[in-house]
Enzyme design. Structure first.
Site, PDB file in Angstrom:
ATOM      1  N   GLY A  48       0.802  -1.226   0.000  1.00 53.85           N
ATOM      2  CA  GLY A  48       0.000   0.000   0.000  1.00 53.85           C
ATOM      3  C   GLY A  48       0.834   1.275   0.000  1.00 53.85           C
ATOM      4  O   GLY A  48       1.899   1.358  -0.618  1.00 53.85           O
ATOM      5  N   ASP A  90       2.513   2.506   2.384  1.00 56.62           N
ATOM      6  CA  ASP A  90       3.786   2.239   3.079  1.00 56.62           C
ATOM      7  C   ASP A  90       4.846   1.823   2.053  1.00 56.62           C
ATOM      8  O   ASP A  90       5.958   2.364   2.004  1.00 56.62           O
ATOM      9  CB  ASP A  90       3.548   1.111   4.096  1.00 56.62           C
ATOM     10  CG  ASP A  90       4.650   0.986   5.130  1.00 56.62           C
ATOM     11  OD1 ASP A  90       4.580   0.051   5.937  1.00 56.62           O
ATOM     12  OD2 ASP A  90       5.580   1.809   5.122  1.00 56.62           O
ATOM     13  N   SER A 140      -5.604   3.387   7.567  1.00 64.14           N
ATOM     14  CA  SER A 140      -6.332   2.168   7.971  1.00 64.14           C
ATOM     15  C   SER A 140      -7.430   1.724   7.016  1.00 64.14           C
ATOM     16  O   SER A 140      -8.080   0.707   7.278  1.00 64.14           O
ATOM     17  CB  SER A 140      -6.944   2.316   9.373  1.00 64.14           C
ATOM     18  OG  SER A 140      -5.955   2.140  10.365  1.00 64.14           O
ATOM     19  N   THR A 141      -7.680   2.461   5.933  1.00 60.31           N
ATOM     20  CA  THR A 141      -8.835   2.117   5.079  1.00 60.31           C
ATOM     21  C   THR A 141      -8.488   1.153   3.945  1.00 60.31           C
ATOM     22  O   THR A 141      -9.348   0.832   3.122  1.00 60.31           O
ATOM     23  CB  THR A 141      -9.447   3.388   4.457  1.00 60.31           C
ATOM     24  OG1 THR A 141      -8.472   3.979   3.575  1.00 60.31           O
ATOM     25  CG2 THR A 141      -9.858   4.382   5.519  1.00 60.31           C
ATOM     26  N   GLY A 142      -7.272   0.690   3.907  1.00 57.83           N
ATOM     27  CA  GLY A 142      -6.895  -0.283   2.865  1.00 57.83           C
ATOM     28  C   GLY A 142      -6.810  -1.673   3.473  1.00 57.83           C
ATOM     29  O   GLY A 142      -7.824  -2.256   3.880  1.00 57.83           O
ATOM     30  N   TYR A 180      -6.075  -2.561   6.306  1.00 62.61           N
ATOM     31  CA  TYR A 180      -6.624  -2.654   7.688  1.00 62.61           C
ATOM     32  C   TYR A 180      -8.139  -2.529   7.732  1.00 62.61           C
ATOM     33  O   TYR A 180      -8.740  -2.556   8.793  1.00 62.61           O
ATOM     34  CB  TYR A 180      -5.945  -1.622   8.596  1.00 62.61           C
ATOM     35  CG  TYR A 180      -4.518  -1.993   9.008  1.00 62.61           C
ATOM     36  CD1 TYR A 180      -3.930  -3.176   8.555  1.00 62.61           C
ATOM     37  CD2 TYR A 180      -3.769  -1.163   9.831  1.00 62.61           C
ATOM     38  CE1 TYR A 180      -2.641  -3.518   8.917  1.00 62.61           C
ATOM     39  CE2 TYR A 180      -2.474  -1.486  10.213  1.00 62.61           C
ATOM     40  CZ  TYR A 180      -1.923  -2.687   9.755  1.00 62.61           C
ATOM     41  OH  TYR A 180      -0.647  -3.025  10.132  1.00 62.61           O
TER      42      TYR A 180
END
Ligand code: APR
Length: 165
Positions: free
Chosen positions: A31, A33, A116-118, A120
């Site tokens: 992602g 990151d 957090s919306t991918g 996670y």
């Protein structure tokens, strides 16, 4: 503080700090990151190793190395488990701790991905609401501008609706 929602690749933004939706190892991943580490180059991973990880909701700051941004603020967001394990408070902490580090490092501008919306799996609307509310409530002198850097039209639309309220 000026709040704006844009659709872009966060690794291209000429802001003082970009925020990385990291994981607790701080050793990179997929992602956003993965994109940030690829664009910043190997020195970013070397700088991250020194922290020996980071708890969910906290944040750590490194130089941006080959990125146009001066700094990267790494914050592990909560994994969504249905909202019963303190996820909203932890997501709020991600934004608040990132803003605190930005102010401490005299950043005038900051760009956030949709933390957090991918991988996670945090529900996109709820995450956007927490992001906007938390950044709006920030009372520090800096940063003066916050960008919500979306990676899809649907998330951009969510932020634009929330910002127009
Ligand atoms: N620029 C901006 N946003 C991006 C980019 C990019 N280059 N690439 C992905 N995104 C968006 C995704 O579309 C999503 O909306 O960032 C948001 C966060 O998604 P993830 O990167 O999957 O992050 P998250 O859901 O917080 O999961 C973190 O995923 O990549 C791993 O190492 C990371 O383990 C950690 C986990």
């Amino acid at each position: 503080m000026i709040l704006r929602a844009i659709r872009d690749d966060i690794t291209t933004l000429h802001v003082d700090a970009i925020v990385n939706a990291a994981n607790c190892t701080l050793l990179g991943g997929g992602g956003v990151d993965g994109a940030i580490h690829r664009a910043a180059g190997p020195l970013l991973l070397e700088a991250c190793r020194r922290f020996n990880g980071c708890p969910t909701g906290e944040a750590r700051i490194t130089p941006g190395f080959r990125l146009p941004a001066k700094f990267v603020i790494h914050t592990p967001g909560p994994v969504w488990h249905g909202g019963t394990r303190g996820e909203p408070a932890l997501l709020r902490d991600c934004y608040r701790n990132s803003l605190r580090l930005a102010e401490e490092n005299a950043c005038a501008s900051i760009a956030f991905p949709c933390i957090s919306t991918g991988v996670y799996r945090y529900p996109k609307f709820e995450a956007a609401r927490i992001a906007v509310e938390t950044v709006r409530a920030w009372e520090g002198e800096l940063p003066q501008e916050a960008l919500f850097c979306c990676f899809s039209d649907d998330q951009l639309e969510l932020y634009r609706q929330l910002l127009n309220r």
